[in-house]
Design a protein around this motif. Sequence first.
Motif, short mmCIF file in Angstrom:
data_model
loop_
_atom_site.label_atom_id
_atom_site.label_comp_id
_atom_site.label_asym_id
_atom_site.label_seq_id
_atom_site.Cartn_x
_atom_site.Cartn_y
_atom_site.Cartn_z
N GLU A 1 0.82 -1.21 0.00
CA GLU A 1 0.00 0.00 0.00
C GLU A 1 0.86 1.26 0.00
O GLU A 1 0.58 2.22 -0.74
CB GLU A 1 -0.92 -0.01 1.22
N GLN A 2 1.89 1.28 0.81
CA GLN A 2 2.77 2.45 0.88
C GLN A 2 3.59 2.61 -0.41
O GLN A 2 3.82 3.73 -0.86
CB GLN A 2 3.69 2.36 2.10
N LYS B 1 1.66 4.35 -3.05
CA LYS B 1 1.71 5.81 -2.87
C LYS B 1 3.03 6.35 -3.41
O LYS B 1 3.05 7.41 -4.05
CB LYS B 1 1.56 6.17 -1.39
N ARG B 2 4.11 5.62 -3.16
CA ARG B 2 5.41 6.08 -3.66
C ARG B 2 5.42 6.05 -5.19
O ARG B 2 5.97 6.97 -5.81
CB ARG B 2 6.54 5.21 -3.10
N ASN C 1 3.74 9.11 -6.40
CA ASN C 1 4.59 10.29 -6.19
C ASN C 1 5.74 10.33 -7.20
O ASN C 1 6.10 11.41 -7.70
CB ASN C 1 5.14 10.29 -4.77
#
Length: 269
Positions: free
Chosen positions: A193-194, A197-198, A201
């Motif tokens: 999940e993280q 996000k990366r 970005n």
Amino acid sequence: MVEISPDTPLAAKNIGVRLLQDAPHDFLGNRIPTAHPNPGAYQAADRSRTAAGYLSCPQISNLATMIYKRSTLALAVLSLLAEVDHQQEPGMHPYRMQRLMKDRGKGEVVNVGQRASLYRTIERLHRKALIEVRESSREHNRPERTLYALTDEGRAVWRGWMLDALAAPTREYPEFLAAMAFVPLLEPGEVAEQLEKRRANLATELARLDAQIAASGEWGRLFTLEMECMRATTAAELDWVASVIADLRSGRITWTKEWLAAMAAAHAR
């Protein structure tokens, strides 16, 4: 080998002396460890070469790196002063240095946001006699304006820094890689999940860099090389992160507390 003769520039001679006397110190005056496996023999060899009046070519190109601890901001300051040197201008004041770096987009690779950091760097370079005050003036109630210029030693150090920075990759310790080293302490789904996000970005950053490079196209590739390098590394990281996410989602990369405990026990035997 290169002979040190009466015609050798004073800056090179001074750096040669400092190599022998001050090599274990950085340019702030702090002691630094040497990576050489036998520093005593290394220094003895240097003393014998210097006593004979000779320094090797690698020594001359690396003297500045060995004596002074460089930083990106210090390199940028010396580079701007080398530029005015080439243009035969008397010098440059700190405000113009900061403005030029921002206007040219060098804030992408050099932290010039804090003027206090710039002034501290200039002060340290001045204290180490790499730069000198060429002119100081004040107009009415405005702050005093000080023009700085390279010293002979500063020119030699700047060149040494540039050559070494271009040739030798430096070991960096990014926070992201440190976090990746400890992902087994989290849940696989949480990590995926993280990283999603990366990935988003990174895609945004890639688009921003593409726009920056396109906007600078009229200047030619020479003036966007650092941006191209940033784009290449960002694109490579984006591809890698996407591959890790895919393996996490498919289960090719996974772990459980029980599996980790079994792995630890097996390696403890």
